[in-house]
Design an enzyme around this catalytic site. Structure first.
Site, PDB file in Angstrom:
ATOM      1  N   ARG A   9      32.319  35.635  32.904  1.00  0.00           N
ATOM      2  CA  ARG A   9      31.600  36.915  32.873  1.00  0.00           C
ATOM      3  C   ARG A   9      31.590  37.528  31.474  1.00  0.00           C
ATOM      4  NH1 ARG A   9      35.713  41.185  35.012  1.00  0.00           N
ATOM      5  NH2 ARG A   9      37.671  40.042  34.922  1.00  0.00           N
ATOM      6  N   SER A  36      33.085  45.400  35.108  1.00  0.00           N
ATOM      7  CA  SER A  36      33.592  44.151  35.683  1.00  0.00           C
ATOM      8  C   SER A  36      32.623  42.986  35.494  1.00  0.00           C
ATOM      9  CB  SER A  36      33.870  44.341  37.179  1.00  0.00           C
ATOM     10  OG  SER A  36      34.910  45.281  37.384  1.00  0.00           O
ATOM     11  N   GLU A  57      23.362  48.601  46.070  1.00  0.00           N
ATOM     12  CA  GLU A  57      22.944  47.251  45.698  1.00  0.00           C
ATOM     13  C   GLU A  57      21.533  46.904  46.179  1.00  0.00           C
ATOM     14  OE1 GLU A  57      27.428  47.380  45.884  1.00  0.00           O
ATOM     15  OE2 GLU A  57      25.788  47.993  47.215  1.00  0.00           O
ATOM     16  N   ASP A 116      41.993  40.704  45.980  1.00  0.00           N
ATOM     17  CA  ASP A 116      40.970  41.515  46.652  1.00  0.00           C
ATOM     18  C   ASP A 116      40.704  41.036  48.078  1.00  0.00           C
ATOM     19  OD1 ASP A 116      40.795  43.007  44.394  1.00  0.00           O
ATOM     20  OD2 ASP A 116      38.842  42.287  43.767  1.00  0.00           O
TER      21      ASP A 116
END
Length: 314
Positions: A9, A36, A57, A116
């Site tokens: 990323r 992120s 989203e 997570d």
């Protein structure tokens, strides 16, 4: 065999920042996760072409569709579970059906998201996106390929989905790697077994090949960084030589890379195939390395699958 560990990323963000300077048609949209997903790198360079929609989203994809219909090249980013799940209908009808120039780029995919837990571990996204007509599906092997793939997708006219992980992955490709949509790369030639991987599993495929080599077994390792359109020619050419195959993905074995390779083999040449991936299950919270072991996503698992595939030949 492998270099330093880098996050894909981060290099996606680096590529977006470069595109901000190079291509005035590029617009980037995020859904409250710019820090992120690293789309914030684009925002810093070109805030006037960056859109923050907040935790919305589906609306993000609607805005992306409108901008693409107006002639923009749009990168829309969020986590993999949201990009492939929450936005699926909007992507299907608003992006894939009209063949709009939207690149849905998802980070935090796979079991290695870690603590997570299941709610944030996208293990079905390749299958979901691969089923959509007109959709290109990409899973780069390392940070350098993530950069190259981002630049290539910016040049490609049409819908695309690219998945990346959260953690730092070993770099296995040169920094100036060339990425071509729909083309696999043979990283290690071999004659006894074909090992095909995508994402961070490619580095484990290379590790497994080294272990097999120590036993006199020659493994051909292929980086299948484009899962759709899949490089059928590379698969067929390799398995005709080796006579058996293993796939490895940080994704469910249902509908992902393993299924795509199986479809190619069924249509062309039938050889033993073993699939390394999650086995029709959700993930759980835990340390990424521990989860990779528990769910059978390690170099040792690829090695075992290669031995089993070889034993089934003939």
């Amino acid at each position: 065999m492998t270099g330093e560990k880098l996050a894909q990323r981060n290099y996606y963000g680096k590529a977006l920042a470069d595109l901000a300077r190079e291509d005035p048609k590029v617009v980037v949209i995020d859904a409250d996760l710019a820090g992120s997903t690293k789309t914030s790198d684009f925002q810093k360079v070109c805030p006037e072409r960056f859109v923050e929609v907040g935790i919305a989203e589906q609306n993000m994809i609607g805005i992306a569709s409108g901008l693409a219909a107006s002639g923009k090249t749009v990168f829309a980013s969020t986590f993999g579970v949201f990009a492939s799940g929450r936005c699926w209908e909007q992507i299907r009808l608003g992006v894939a059906y009209p063949k709009l120039n939207v690149k849905v780029v998802a980070t935090h995919c796979g079991i290695s998201v870690g603590e997570d837990g299941a709610s944030h571990q996208a293990l079905e996204d390749i299958a979901i996106m691969r089923a959509l007509p007109n959709m290109v599906v990409v899973a780069p092997a390392d940070a350098y390929e993530a950069y190259a793939a981002t630049k290539a997708l910016a040049e490609y006219e049409g819908p695309a989905y690219m998945r990346m992980g959260r953690a730092d992955f070993p770099t296995i490709l040169p920094e100036d790697v060339e990425f071509r949509i729909g083309k696999a790369t043979v990283l290690s030639e071999g004659t006894d077994v074909t090992i095909i991987g995508c994402g961070q599993m490619v580095s484990f495929c290379l590790d497994a090949a080294e272990k097999l080599k120590a036993e006199g077994i020659s493994a051909e390792v292929i980086n299948m960084s484009t899962i759709k359109p899949i490089d059928s020619e590379a698969i067929i050419e390799s398995v005709k030589k080796t006579g058996c195959c293993v796939t490895a993905e940080e994704h469910s074995i249902i509908g992902g890379l393993g299924s795509a390779v199986a479809e190619v083999l069924c249509d062309s040449v039938c050889v033993p195939l073993e699939r390394v991936g999650t086995k029709d299950t959700f993930g759980e919270s835990g340390k990424p390395d521990n989860l990779m072991v528990k769910y059978g996503l390690t170099a040792a698992d690829i090695y075992d699958a290669a031995k089993k595939s070889i034993s089934r030949k003939g």
